[in-house]
Design a protein around this motif. Structure first.
Motif, PDB file in Angstrom:
ATOM      1  N   LEU A   3       0.851  -1.182   0.000  1.00 51.04           N
ATOM      2  CA  LEU A   3       0.000   0.000   0.000  1.00 51.04           C
ATOM      3  C   LEU A   3       0.886   1.230   0.000  1.00 51.04           C
ATOM      4  O   LEU A   3       2.011   1.201   0.511  1.00 51.04           O
ATOM      5  N   LYS A   4       0.393   2.327  -0.575  1.00 52.11           N
ATOM      6  CA  LYS A   4       1.033   3.607  -0.348  1.00 52.11           C
ATOM      7  C   LYS A   4       0.738   4.022   1.093  1.00 52.11           C
ATOM      8  O   LYS A   4      -0.315   3.695   1.644  1.00 52.11           O
ATOM      9  N   ASP A  44      -2.450   5.892   1.769  1.00 56.53           N
ATOM     10  CA  ASP A  44      -3.592   4.991   1.584  1.00 56.53           C
ATOM     11  C   ASP A  44      -3.796   4.144   2.831  1.00 56.53           C
ATOM     12  O   ASP A  44      -4.931   3.922   3.280  1.00 56.53           O
ATOM     13  N   ARG A  58      -7.157   4.031   5.193  1.00 53.21           N
ATOM     14  CA  ARG A  58      -7.853   2.787   5.524  1.00 53.21           C
ATOM     15  C   ARG A  58      -7.954   2.594   7.038  1.00 53.21           C
ATOM     16  O   ARG A  58      -9.009   2.199   7.552  1.00 53.21           O
ATOM     17  N   PHE A  63      -3.059  10.398  -5.809  1.00 55.84           N
ATOM     18  CA  PHE A  63      -4.157   9.445  -5.931  1.00 55.84           C
ATOM     19  C   PHE A  63      -5.213   9.996  -6.888  1.00 55.84           C
ATOM     20  O   PHE A  63      -5.316  11.204  -7.095  1.00 55.84           O
ATOM     21  N   GLU A 115     -11.066   8.769  -5.308  1.00 59.90           N
ATOM     22  CA  GLU A 115     -10.884   8.371  -3.912  1.00 59.90           C
ATOM     23  C   GLU A 115     -11.316   9.470  -2.945  1.00 59.90           C
ATOM     24  O   GLU A 115     -11.142   9.335  -1.735  1.00 59.90           O
ATOM     25  N   ARG A 135     -13.319   8.691   0.286  1.00 56.82           N
ATOM     26  CA  ARG A 135     -12.545   7.937   1.287  1.00 56.82           C
ATOM     27  C   ARG A 135     -11.634   8.870   2.079  1.00 56.82           C
ATOM     28  O   ARG A 135     -11.515   8.755   3.305  1.00 56.82           O
TER      29      ARG A 135
END
Length: 412
Positions: free
Chosen positions: A180-181, A184, A188, A382, A386, A389
């Motif tokens: 994952l970055k 990110d 999450r 990104f 997104e 999120r």
């Protein structure tokens, strides 16, 4: 032989920096479960100097449990002589933490709990046994043989051992979900935490453990300067506010500039969710907060100041990205970040963007900046698909300006 109990009796990151600069060793072998830029970038200058003098650096790292990031692996690819990943699809975690320095007259072995992360090398409670071997060649040869046998066993795991030969290998791991970055992962984690609900804290805050500011070459005109490598014995702690509010993201929409590489930074921002009270963005008014320029350490009211920052984009440091309040007929009355830096090799960050494909890379994106130091930031990009999120994950959410129509901005 020494038992290093971090942070009480020292910090392994400072020790490694000192050892790499000691001139006693010619090879560093690292075998760890996790790597993050918070650790990799803080020892990068020491590794660069070590390798410039003929030293070799070999790293084997795991990608289990989301512990190793895309950015960390990219930085390691650039700054090592060999890089490999170990992973089992059988829920079998690759979990060693070994740092082995080889020299002509002595070797040094560190085995413990320290991962190649900011926490592992500086701030976490960690313990490692440090064994220096110089009085017995027989013992040194036996130790080296055992370590090489271990690496040979790992490299013989066939499908569970992957040599990282180029950036394409890392991109494949990202696209396949093994990496994952870092931003990110923050998003999450924040969204998962909100879904699970808050809980009462049962413990205190541990003990202070300073994490050193980084020493990166800064462009002319930067408001601060630093030594080539941070002292291993007297690290400078980052302000706690930078650690608590370390990532900001922006909705870019159309951008400005010939390469669409100029990001507007607000002097004051409208708040739509969250409370800036008690944070570095507090204006004494819950409806507004200090603008996004304050994240980069500039007072929005002092428009005569400028600041050059270093952006680490996909493992490469780009110097000379300028924050300023423009004047003249074409000025739009807001602060700007000119993303126009160059690498030590003379490559432009805008050229790196162009390699991403046709069109202007930063248009209709989310760009995130994570503080590594007060003049050094990790840049992540990104898709704007997104946006919801990022909005949901933000501790403070608002607009990059004082109107509801301004582009969105958030603090993670």
């Amino acid at each position: 032989m020494e038992l290093l109990n971090q942070p009480f009796t020292g910090q392994l990151g400072n020790r490694l920096i000192g050892l790499l600069g000691s001139g006693k060793y010619h090879t560093l072998n690292i075998l760890v479960a996790f790597a993050q830029t918070s650790g990799v970038l803080r020892i990068k200058a020491a590794i660069e100097q070590f390798r410039s003098l003929g030293g070799k650096v070999n790293v084997i790292v795991g990608v289990d449990l989301g512990g190793t990031s895309y950015e960390a692996l990219t930085s390691l690819l650039i700054n090592t002589d060999s890089l490999a990943v170990v992973h089992s699809e059988n829920r079998q975690t690759f979990h060693p933490k070994i740092y082995h320095l080889e020299g002509d007259k002595e070797d040094l072995l560190i085995v413990g709990s320290n991962n190649l992360t900011g926490g592992g090398l500086w701030t976490n409670f960690e313990s490692s046994l440090i064994v220096q071997i110089y009085d017995s060649k027989e013992s040194s040869d036996a130790l080296n043989s055992q370590l090489r046998d271990y690496q040979k066993i790992l490299s013989g795991l066939k499908d569970s051992f992957l040599n990282i030969n180029d950036q394409g290998d890392i991109d494949t791991l990202l696209q396949s979900g093994y990496l994952l970055k870092e931003v990110d992962a923050q998003v999450r984690l924040a969204n998962a935490s909100k879904k699970s609900g808050g809980s009462k804290r049962l413990f205190g805050s541990g003990v202070p453990a300073p994490i050193p500011q980084l020493s990166v070459p800064l462009s002319k005109g930067t408001v601060s300067s630093k030594p080539a490598i941070a002292s291993p014995s007297t690290p400078t702690a980052l302000p706690e506010t930078l650690l608590d509010w370390q990532t900001i993201w922006f909705e870019t929409r159309s951008m400005t500039g010939g390469s669409r590489n100029i990001l507007d930074l607000s002097a004051r921002s409208l708040v739509s969710r969250g409370d800036p009270a008690g944070t570095p963005f507090d204006l004494g008014d819950p409806k507004f907060m200090r603008g996004s320029v304050a994240f980069f350490g500039l007072d929005p009211s002092v428009t005569s100041h400028t600041k050059d920052i270093v952006l680490n984009f996909e493992g490469v440091d780009y110097e000379g990205n300028t924050i300023l309040f423009p004047s003249g007929a074409r000025a739009n009355g807001t602060w700007r970040l000119q993303i126009k830096g160059k690498s030590a090799a003379g490559h432009k960050i805008t050229d790196a963007f162009r390699l991403k494909g046709p069109g202007f890379y930063l248009i209709n994106k989310i760009v995130a900046f994570t503080t590594i130091d007060d003049s050094y930031y990790l840049l992540s990009v990104f898709s704007d698909t997104e946006l919801s999120r990022f909005e949901a994950a933000s501790k403070i959410l608002g607009n990059n300006g004082i109107t509801p129509n301004a582009k969105r901005v958030g603090i993670l």
